[in-house]
Design a protein around this motif. Structure first.
Motif, mmCIF file in Angstrom:
data_model
loop_
_atom_site.group_PDB
_atom_site.id
_atom_site.type_symbol
_atom_site.label_atom_id
_atom_site.label_comp_id
_atom_site.label_asym_id
_atom_site.label_seq_id
_atom_site.Cartn_x
_atom_site.Cartn_y
_atom_site.Cartn_z
ATOM 1 N N GLY A 296 0.459 -0.570 0.206
ATOM 2 C CA GLY A 296 0.102 0.222 0.265
ATOM 3 C C GLY A 296 0.168 1.429 -0.052
ATOM 4 N N VAL A 297 2.164 0.899 0.924
ATOM 5 C CA VAL A 297 3.145 2.520 0.503
ATOM 6 C C VAL A 297 3.507 2.737 -1.424
ATOM 7 C CG1 VAL A 297 5.501 3.180 0.940
ATOM 8 C CG2 VAL A 297 3.534 1.902 2.482
ATOM 9 N N VAL B 266 7.070 5.824 6.363
ATOM 10 C CA VAL B 266 5.899 6.448 6.482
ATOM 11 C C VAL B 266 5.276 4.393 5.965
ATOM 12 C CG1 VAL B 266 6.118 5.859 3.655
ATOM 13 C CG2 VAL B 266 4.163 7.217 4.595
ATOM 14 N N ARG B 267 3.645 4.761 6.305
ATOM 15 C CA ARG B 267 2.875 3.211 6.315
ATOM 16 C C ARG B 267 1.937 3.479 5.741
ATOM 17 N NH1 ARG B 267 3.150 4.867 11.297
ATOM 18 N NH2 ARG B 267 1.436 5.215 12.725
ATOM 19 N N ALA B 268 0.870 2.225 5.552
ATOM 20 C CA ALA B 268 -0.871 2.985 5.044
ATOM 21 C C ALA B 268 -1.316 2.165 5.941
ATOM 22 C CB ALA B 268 -0.791 2.072 3.422
ATOM 23 N N GLU B 269 -2.407 3.033 6.023
ATOM 24 C CA GLU B 269 -3.363 2.203 7.617
ATOM 25 C C GLU B 269 -4.408 2.591 6.359
ATOM 26 O OE1 GLU B 269 -2.322 3.898 11.033
ATOM 27 O OE2 GLU B 269 -1.219 2.833 11.368
ATOM 28 N N GLY B 270 -5.400 1.693 5.824
ATOM 29 C CA GLY B 270 -7.103 2.195 5.502
ATOM 30 C C GLY B 270 -5.963 3.049 4.096
ATOM 31 N N ASP B 271 -7.024 3.901 3.391
ATOM 32 C CA ASP B 271 -7.084 4.659 3.031
ATOM 33 C C ASP B 271 -5.670 6.171 3.427
ATOM 34 O OD1 ASP B 271 -8.726 6.413 5.013
ATOM 35 O OD2 ASP B 271 -9.890 7.029 3.578
ATOM 36 N N ARG B 272 -5.796 5.908 4.337
ATOM 37 C CA ARG B 272 -4.120 7.406 4.966
ATOM 38 C C ARG B 272 -3.053 6.689 4.175
ATOM 39 N NH1 ARG B 272 -7.401 10.667 6.506
ATOM 40 N NH2 ARG B 272 -5.722 12.064 8.036
ATOM 41 N N ALA C 290 10.788 4.556 3.174
ATOM 42 C CA ALA C 290 12.036 4.918 4.217
ATOM 43 C C ALA C 290 11.117 6.303 3.063
ATOM 44 C CB ALA C 290 13.166 4.596 4.330
ATOM 45 N N PHE C 291 11.506 7.332 4.250
ATOM 46 C CA PHE C 291 10.802 8.704 2.822
ATOM 47 C C PHE C 291 12.176 9.723 3.375
ATOM 48 C CE2 PHE C 291 8.661 9.590 6.750
ATOM 49 C CZ PHE C 291 8.490 10.779 6.544
ATOM 50 N N THR C 292 12.102 10.488 2.320
ATOM 51 C CA THR C 292 12.588 11.970 2.556
ATOM 52 C C THR C 292 11.842 12.840 1.890
ATOM 53 O OG1 THR C 292 14.762 11.142 2.944
ATOM 54 C CG2 THR C 292 14.619 13.950 1.926
ATOM 55 N N TRP C 293 11.211 13.818 2.884
ATOM 56 C CA TRP C 293 10.652 14.744 2.791
ATOM 57 C C TRP C 293 11.134 16.176 2.179
ATOM 58 C CZ3 TRP C 293 4.719 14.711 3.981
ATOM 59 C CH2 TRP C 293 3.441 15.636 3.386
ATOM 60 N N THR C 294 10.954 17.366 1.017
ATOM 61 C CA THR C 294 11.790 18.361 0.752
ATOM 62 C C THR C 294 10.491 19.014 0.584
ATOM 63 O OG1 THR C 294 13.276 17.445 0.781
ATOM 64 C CG2 THR C 294 13.463 19.921 0.708
ATOM 65 N N ILE C 295 10.156 20.098 1.646
ATOM 66 C CA ILE C 295 9.251 21.368 1.407
ATOM 67 C C ILE C 295 10.020 22.507 1.200
ATOM 68 C CG2 ILE C 295 7.168 22.398 2.287
ATOM 69 C CD1 ILE C 295 7.049 19.701 3.914
ATOM 70 N N ASP C 296 10.239 23.680 0.069
ATOM 71 C CA ASP C 296 9.964 25.071 0.324
ATOM 72 C C ASP C 296 8.772 26.253 -0.091
ATOM 73 O OD1 ASP C 296 13.181 24.383 0.348
ATOM 74 O OD2 ASP C 296 13.132 23.497 -1.547
ATOM 75 N N LYS C 297 9.033 26.657 0.477
ATOM 76 C CA LYS C 297 7.935 27.537 1.151
ATOM 77 C C LYS C 297 8.182 29.313 0.648
ATOM 78 C CE LYS C 297 5.928 26.079 4.869
ATOM 79 N NZ LYS C 297 4.503 26.628 5.929
ATOM 80 N N THR C 298 7.827 29.649 0.009
ATOM 81 C CA THR C 298 7.913 31.810 -0.027
ATOM 82 C C THR C 298 6.592 32.138 0.182
ATOM 83 O OG1 THR C 298 9.982 31.535 -1.297
ATOM 84 C CG2 THR C 298 8.909 33.495 -1.052
#
Length: 184
Positions: A21-22, A121-127, A91-99
């Motif tokens: 599910g991931v 990260v893990r899947a739990e149903g639809d989440r 395993a995940f890497t999430w990079t967020i840039d905001k201005t």
């Protein structure tokens, strides 16, 4: 020959299994719109006395009001660019840039914010549940270098509704989160 066989066997044992599910892969998202942003504001309020609220000026001089610094949510135009890499083992890497504007009063100065989150990260149903175990957050003000900051991300758990559709990953959550990531 025996050494080659042992090496191949060891590499098979070290490979982590894919999580069901991931949505493994590289995902990216860009948006430009209004976002609710927590900003500090000065508030002037009537002072309180032992008998209740004091209106106007009374007593032996002094001001019957108090000034406090409070944070409140204000809509601000925000440009956002995100990249999310999810490996098959979760395993995940999430990079967020905001201005966004550095303040509600001066849209000419920009606040540049970067978040880098790592974890599993893990899947739990639809989440999808992102367990953040590390990372860094930094910010800088384009008009005032003294306001720059950098610090470690605190461990956290973030949960998003998700849907895969036509090569896109949709993440949704309370507070208006509706991010569409494109695969690539």
């Amino acid at each position: 020959m025996r050494l080659i066989l042992l090496g191949a066997l060891a590499s098979l044992c070290l490979a982590a299994p894919a999580l069901a599910g991931v949505p493994a892969g590289s995902w990216s998202q860009k948006s430009d719109g209004q976002e609710l942003t927590l900003v500090p504001k000065l508030k002037i309020a009537p002072s309180m006395s032992a008998t209740g609220m004091v209106l106007g000026t009374s007593g032996y001089g002094g001001n019957a009001t108090t000034t406090t610094l409070q944070s409140e949510f204000v809509p601000m135009r925000t440009q956002r660019a995100m990249s999310l890499v999810i490996r098959p083992d979760g395993a995940f890497t999430w990079t967020i840039d905001k201005t966004r504007p550095a303040s509600a009063q001066n849209a000419g100065c920009k606040l540049l914010i970067r978040e880098e989150k790592t974890g599993r990260v893990r899947a739990e149903g639809d989440r999808l549940v992102f367990d953040v175990t590390g990372g860094v957050q930094s910010s800088r003000d384009s008009c005032d270098p003294a306001k720059a900051s950098r610090g470690a991300k605190a461990p956290a758990s973030e949960s998003y509704g998700y849907r895969l559709s036509g090569g896109a990953l949709d993440l949704t959550a309370a507070g208006g989160v509706n991010w569409i990531f494109n695969g690539g």
